[in-house]
Design a protein around this motif. Structure first.
Motif, short mmCIF file in Angstrom:
data_model
loop_
_atom_site.label_atom_id
_atom_site.label_comp_id
_atom_site.label_asym_id
_atom_site.label_seq_id
_atom_site.Cartn_x
_atom_site.Cartn_y
_atom_site.Cartn_z
N VAL A 100 54.83 -13.68 56.49
CA VAL A 100 54.18 -13.92 57.70
C VAL A 100 53.64 -12.31 57.81
O VAL A 100 54.55 -11.27 57.85
N ALA A 101 52.38 -12.01 57.83
CA ALA A 101 51.68 -10.82 58.00
C ALA A 101 52.06 -9.86 56.71
O ALA A 101 52.20 -8.83 57.30
N GLY A 102 52.38 -10.39 55.77
CA GLY A 102 52.81 -9.63 54.51
C GLY A 102 54.09 -9.30 54.47
O GLY A 102 54.60 -8.67 53.67
N GLN A 103 54.97 -9.79 55.53
CA GLN A 103 56.50 -9.44 55.54
C GLN A 103 57.21 -10.88 54.88
O GLN A 103 56.95 -11.81 55.42
N GLY A 104 57.82 -10.59 53.62
CA GLY A 104 58.48 -11.83 52.97
C GLY A 104 59.34 -12.37 53.95
O GLY A 104 60.53 -11.80 54.65
N VAL B 129 59.05 -14.04 68.63
CA VAL B 129 59.20 -12.86 67.33
C VAL B 129 59.95 -11.59 68.08
O VAL B 129 59.94 -11.69 69.25
N GLU B 130 60.73 -11.26 67.04
CA GLU B 130 61.59 -10.01 67.20
C GLU B 130 61.07 -9.12 66.15
O GLU B 130 61.22 -9.50 65.00
N ALA B 131 60.90 -7.88 66.25
CA ALA B 131 60.55 -7.00 65.20
C ALA B 131 60.97 -5.53 65.60
O ALA B 131 61.43 -5.16 66.78
N GLY C 44 63.03 -6.75 56.45
CA GLY C 44 62.90 -5.53 57.38
C GLY C 44 63.44 -5.79 58.76
O GLY C 44 63.47 -4.90 59.62
N GLY C 45 64.10 -7.08 58.78
CA GLY C 45 65.03 -7.29 60.14
C GLY C 45 63.90 -8.01 61.20
O GLY C 45 64.75 -8.29 62.17
N ALA C 46 62.88 -8.33 60.91
CA ALA C 46 62.20 -9.29 61.96
C ALA C 46 62.58 -10.63 62.03
O ALA C 46 63.04 -11.25 60.87
N PHE C 47 62.28 -11.51 62.84
CA PHE C 47 62.12 -12.84 62.83
C PHE C 47 61.01 -13.50 63.43
O PHE C 47 60.56 -13.03 64.64
N VAL C 48 60.72 -14.49 63.15
CA VAL C 48 59.49 -15.56 63.59
C VAL C 48 60.06 -16.81 63.79
O VAL C 48 60.56 -17.33 62.84
N MET C 49 60.04 -17.50 64.91
CA MET C 49 60.54 -18.64 65.01
C MET C 49 59.54 -19.77 65.64
O MET C 49 58.74 -19.42 66.65
N GLN D 133 53.47 -7.84 67.95
CA GLN D 133 52.07 -8.45 68.28
C GLN D 133 51.29 -8.84 66.93
O GLN D 133 50.58 -9.80 67.00
N VAL D 134 51.46 -8.03 65.91
CA VAL D 134 50.79 -8.58 64.71
C VAL D 134 51.47 -9.93 64.14
O VAL D 134 50.68 -10.73 63.66
N LEU D 135 52.90 -9.98 64.42
CA LEU D 135 53.54 -11.24 63.68
C LEU D 135 53.29 -12.51 64.63
O LEU D 135 52.88 -13.36 64.18
N LEU D 136 53.07 -12.11 65.95
CA LEU D 136 52.77 -13.25 66.95
C LEU D 136 51.21 -13.74 66.69
O LEU D 136 51.02 -14.86 66.35
N ALA D 137 50.53 -12.82 66.31
CA ALA D 137 48.91 -13.22 66.23
C ALA D 137 49.00 -14.08 64.96
O ALA D 137 48.22 -14.89 64.81
#
Length: 493
Positions: A411-415, A450-452, A431-436, A459-463
């Motif tokens: 997601v946005a380049g994060q594996g 999203v948590e990052a 890197g410790g983020a999550f998208v759900m 905001q990048v991951l949300l978008a």
């Protein structure tokens, strides 16, 4: 044709005068009564919040239970859901009913089912009650009695046994309480008088009970808290505002200066505070809750249990702990601000949790943001979070969109490091983020969580996640962030 009634994460909710009518409330109450009779139940407790028609709907439900031979304790005025849940256990009832749509818009009302233990019914009980809807009645026998009750004093005495009352009596300062026109109105200020907190000044905000919740949805999220945020803008730490939702089972907070203190931060502060008080047990969290809870538990040596969204799953864990001390739960919580703690009923309680936040401040001598900053340093984890609710066309295939997302490798380049499908689809990223992604169980809404490690990354991951959902289909309405205005009158699971 009769409206099909299905229970969501915490009972049934619907639009007043459309699906939520006296006839349909009677159908649900009749089913609930049949279930309780089959279990050998003899008494039920019924309450309501400040919503339009609450008292009348409660009387309709009471009549259905009484006609089927159950004695009814019926509230004469609005009360918080946690007080109703406490009353079920306090009076030894077989179950309880709370007429409320909780944090949903004022156009809605609902029917929450409560178990004899004083909390949300478990998933199995909810399924059993639903199975009785429109089922043939057995012979009723003699009618039950309908009597009034007032549980406030007994409930306050129960809070005395959980809180450090002696410590709170030494506190000198202010606590704002925004009850949003809901059922929590006066319950914190009256408790302060009950407990003789002479140094504490409780300042009510939207304290007048109001069926339209003073023009906002009674959910303690940023777009509904502009009034109290403005009031706190000129305040100094450690002053803060606690916020309770429409039926006062959820808690929010606004800090001095006007910034919202989110539900994950509240959860972490209460967990650490209870641990420091010597309380031990498992920690239960829903899948959409911050990873800082896991990090903190790892540091403290506590077991973490992760559940689907819905407080009934947390209730299940509390009941396991009551049956077996080795499985006792210290605290259980969810992303929406619902928290239960050991030593009380297995139920969300916005009144108690507001006072526990004050207790954490009083004990430490620190403000809420300072306490959370301590936790971030302790866990070496910086918390940034946001959520977007996408209101979609009813024809949009939410399940299909989530199935398609299973092919995401980044997601946005994060594996993508791990995919969790306990409830919706959660991507744990490198890197410790999550998208759900999680679809609502009651409406065409897809939630994106999203948590990052930084606000910019959030905001990048949300978008990017929202863009991919839009690429799958064409939503009919604009998205609404937890930090933006949204007036869509829809129930939230």
């Amino acid at each position: 044709m009769a409206v099909q009634i299905q229970f969501g994460t915490d009972g049934w909710r619907a639009l007043i005068a459309r699906e939520f009518t006296e006839d349909n409330v009677a159908r649900v109450a009749a089913a609930h009564a049949r279930y309780l009779r089959a279990q050998g139940g003899k008494r039920v407790v019924i309450g309501f919040d400040t919503r339009f028609g609450g008292a009348r709907f409660a009387r309709v439900a009471a009549g259905e239970f009484a006609r089927r031979g159950l004695d009814v304790l019926l509230a004469t005025e609005f009360l918080p859901t946690p007080a109703l849940s406490f009353a079920v256990k306090h009076y030894g009832a077989a179950g309880g009913v709370m007429i409320t749509a909780s944090h949903n818009p004022p156009e809605y009302n609902g029917y929450k089912l409560k178990g004899p233990y004083g909390g949300s019914v478990t998933p199995s009980i909810a399924r059993d009650v639903e199975g009785y809807i429109d089922a043939p009645d057995e012979p009723f026998g003699s009618e039950g009695r309908v009597e009034s009750f007032d549980v406030r004093q007994a409930y306050y005495e129960a809070l005395d046994r959980v809180l450090d009352v002696a410590l709170l009596r030494t506190y000198q300062g202010e606590l704002y309480h925004d009850s949003m026109g809901g059922a929590g109105s006066s319950w914190i200020s009256e408790y302060a008088r009950h407990a003789n907190f002479e140094g504490l000044t409780v300042r009510p905000v939207r304290g007048e009970p109001h069926p339209m919740f003073h023009g906002v949805n009674p959910e303690p999220i940023p777009q509904n808290l502009e009034l109290v945020s403005n009031l706190l803008a000129a305040c100094q730490d450690p002053t803060f505002a606690c916020v309770t939702d429409g039926d006062a089972d959820r808690v929010g907070a606004v800090l001095a200066g006007g910034r919202v203190f989110n539900s994950h931060q509240i959860f972490a502060v209460l967990l650490k505070h209870l641990f420091d008080r010597g309380v031990r047990g498992r920690v239960v969290k829903t899948v959409s809750t911050s990873a800082i809870i896991d990090r903190l538990c790892e540091h403290l040596g506590l077991e973490v249990i992760e559940t689907p969204v819905g407080f009934k799953y947390i209730t299940d864990a509390f009941l396991e702990g009551e049956a077996d001390e080795r499985l006792a739960v210290l605290i259980g919580g969810e992303e929406s601000g619902g928290l239960a703690v050991r030593g009380h009923i297995p139920e969300r309680d916005g009144v108690l949790n507001s006072l526990l936040l004050l207790e954490a401040v009083a004990k430490s001598g620190k403000s809420l943001p300072a306490l959370f900053a301590d936790i971030e340093r302790l866990t070496n984890f910086e918390h940034h979070y946001d959520r977007v609710d996408l209101h979609l066309d009813p024809a949009f295939d939410i399940k299909g969109a989530m199935r398609a997302s299973l092919d995401w490798t980044d997601v946005a380049g994060q594996g993508v490091q791990e995919v969790v499908t306990k409830d919706g689809v959660k991507f744990v990223l490198q890197g410790g983020a999550f998208v759900m992604l999680r679809g609502s169980g009651t409406e065409p809404v897809l939630r994106v969580y999203v948590e990052a490690p930084s606000e910019d990354a959030v905001q990048v991951l949300l978008a990017e996640a929202v863009r991919r959902v839009h690429a799958f289909g064409t939503p009919n309405a604009s998205s609404s962030s937890a930090g933006e205005d949204s007036t869509a009158p829809s129930p939230r699971a």
